[in-house]
Design an enzyme around this catalytic site. Structure first.
Site, mmCIF file in Angstrom:
data_model
loop_
_atom_site.group_PDB
_atom_site.id
_atom_site.type_symbol
_atom_site.label_atom_id
_atom_site.label_comp_id
_atom_site.label_asym_id
_atom_site.label_seq_id
_atom_site.Cartn_x
_atom_site.Cartn_y
_atom_site.Cartn_z
ATOM 1 N NE ARG A 19 -11.970 -16.490 -23.579
ATOM 2 C CZ ARG A 19 -11.293 -17.483 -22.997
ATOM 3 N NH1 ARG A 19 -10.171 -17.241 -22.346
ATOM 4 N NH2 ARG A 19 -11.743 -18.715 -23.069
ATOM 5 C CE1 TYR A 56 -16.049 9.629 -20.620
ATOM 6 C CE2 TYR A 56 -15.257 7.492 -19.918
ATOM 7 C CZ TYR A 56 -16.171 8.263 -20.603
ATOM 8 O OH TYR A 56 -17.200 7.670 -21.269
ATOM 9 C CE LYS A 99 -13.268 9.282 -26.634
ATOM 10 N NZ LYS A 99 -13.331 8.264 -25.672
HETATM 11 C C1 PLP Z 1 -9.608 10.453 -21.024
HETATM 12 C C2 PLP Z 1 -10.498 9.261 -21.277
HETATM 13 N N1 PLP Z 1 -10.143 8.069 -20.787
HETATM 14 C C3 PLP Z 1 -10.907 6.962 -21.001
HETATM 15 C C4 PLP Z 1 -12.084 7.032 -21.698
HETATM 16 C C5 PLP Z 1 -12.910 5.786 -21.923
HETATM 17 O O1 PLP Z 1 -12.738 5.344 -23.233
HETATM 18 P P1 PLP Z 1 -13.849 4.527 -24.054
HETATM 19 O O2 PLP Z 1 -14.964 5.468 -24.320
HETATM 20 O O3 PLP Z 1 -13.095 4.086 -25.273
HETATM 21 O O4 PLP Z 1 -14.264 3.387 -23.203
HETATM 22 C C6 PLP Z 1 -12.492 8.261 -22.232
HETATM 23 C C7 PLP Z 1 -13.744 8.360 -22.993
HETATM 24 O O5 PLP Z 1 -14.194 9.426 -23.351
HETATM 25 C C8 PLP Z 1 -11.682 9.409 -22.006
HETATM 26 O O6 PLP Z 1 -12.026 10.631 -22.479
#
Ligand code: PLP
Length: 387
Positions: free
Chosen positions: A56, A108, A205
């Site tokens: 952890r 987002y 991503k």
């Molecule tokens: C620009 C951006 N930041 C943060 C996130 C959050 O990431 P996660 O889906 O890995 O939690 C996303 C998810 O699509 C995103 O597009």
């Protein structure tokens, strides 16, 4: 914290992603960094100072990933979380009741939900602003503003914020600047070099890159912040598991190849979409007519692979989303396969309709994460549903 003596000096960005931090395992010589699938570690003796004691808190595979992202982002330390949102959450956890945060108005949807549904309960104040306009950001600053949080380019409207200009505003007010760099990755943009204090990624991503794992990464520019974020990760138990850390490490090895191809394809697809009679408007940072083109050229070395576009006729939406043979109708972005997303029902569904529409997220807006297939196949697939 990064130990600079372990890094091969002078590597170009294309080699740096392949070799990462240590690159190989110094304990065994393994060229592919091993997955240390363990929860705990043998303690050699009472009072001995061991590097890892409990997964952890830290794990060698996760540490290799954390040091790799810190190196690529030119930060002092990196942290790997279970998801991108867990990394966003860690940055919010630097705030306390009574603090004020200035946010991108085009963010987002999950980040928006985290603020509206959870963080506002803790008496932390958030204001949303068009971060493409530094004067508007300045006008939002208050005596209790402790952080400016931006996405650039924004999701899904592809607006670009001037990171250096916003960093100056943050510094003048004693606030931190956090930049979500998910869309461009350190291969195309290094926010810390432009004055950011914190860089965040949905590692799910482009960094992992294959639509096969979830991860979040956070890099800090100074040691005090590193201590605070390290405490949050260890205490909240939000660190990335060894296998997922390894998947992201493996993804990063091909980041340069993939980002170049995503971009090359996106330039071709955007040019084609622009001439299509059924497309109303395209939003792509690499489009010469995009208002953000100039600033993007100045602060980033590439445009990335994300395109949003509006259809002239809303009745065509379903066919475009569901009728392609190769392009998949799915949430997420940044992987090898081209994905098409409908922000109003997927990524940005949690944002109220009136706010979405003000930003431009309408029922005619689609978002394309251009993959690394042959660009002609992507165009042919789109032509089959658009023409
Ligand atoms: C620009 C951006 N930041 C943060 C996130 C959050 O990431 P996660 O889906 O890995 O939690 C996303 C998810 O699509 C995103 O597009």
């Amino acid at each position: 914290m990064l130990d600079k003596t372990k890094i091969i000096p002078g590597l170009s960005p294309d080699s740096a992603v392949v070799h990462g931090y240590e690159g190989h395992d110094s304990r065994t010589g393994a060229v592919s960094f091993p997955i240390y699938q363990t929860s705990t570690y043998l303690n050699p003796g009472l009072g001995s100072n061991i590097e890892h004691s409990y997964t952890r808190c830290s794990n060698p595979t996760r540490s290799e990933l954390e040091n790799t992202i810190a190196l690529l982002e030119n930060g002092v330390a990196g942290f790997a979380f279970t998801t991108g949102l867990a990394a966003v959450l860690a940055s919010f956890s630097l705030m306390k009741a009574g603090d004020h945060v200035v946010m991108s108005d085009d963010i987002y949807g999950g980040t928006y939900r985290l603020i509206e549904e959870i963080w506002k309960r803790y008496n932390v104040e958030f204001d949303y602003v068009d971060v493409g306009n530094p004067e508007a950001v300045e006008a939002c600053m208050k005596s209790n503003t402790k952080m400016i949080f931006i996405e650039t380019p924004t999701n899904p409207m592809m607006k670009v914020a001037d990171i250096a200009a916003i960093s100056k505003i943050a510094k003048a007010h004693g606030a931190l600047l956090a930049v979500d760099n998910t869309f461009l990755t350190p291969y195309f943009q290094k926010p810390i070099d432009l004055g950011a204090d914190i860089v965040i990624h949905s590692g799910t991503k482009y960094l992992a890159g294959h639509h096969d794992t979830m991860a979040g990464l956070l890099v800090v520019a100074d040691e005090k912040l590193a201590e605070r974020i390290g405490l949050i990760l260890r205490t909240e138990g939000s660190g990335l598991a060894p296998f997922d850390s390894w998947l992201v490490l493996r993804g990063i090895k091909t980041l340069a190849l993939r980002m170049k191809r995503h971009e090359e394809n996106a330039i071709k697809v955007a040019a084609w979409l622009k001439t299509n009679k059924n497309v109303d408007k395209i939003y792509f940072v690499g489009d010469l007519e995009n208002p953000s083109y100039k600033i993007s050229k100045r602060q980033s070395s590439g445009f990335g692979g994300m395109i949003s576009f509006t259809l002239k006729d809303v009745t065509k939406v379903e066919k475009v989303l569901c009728g392609c043979r190769m392009i998949m109708f799915a949430e997420s972005l940044g992987g090898t396969e081209t994905l098409i997303t409908y922000p109003i029902t997927q990524t940005h569904a949690s944002i109220p309709k009136e706010i979405r529409e003000k930003i431009g997220i309408t029922d005619r807006l689609l978002r394309l994460s251009v993959g690394i297939e042959d660009a002609d196949d992507i165009i042919a697939d789109l032509a089959s549903v658009l023409d």
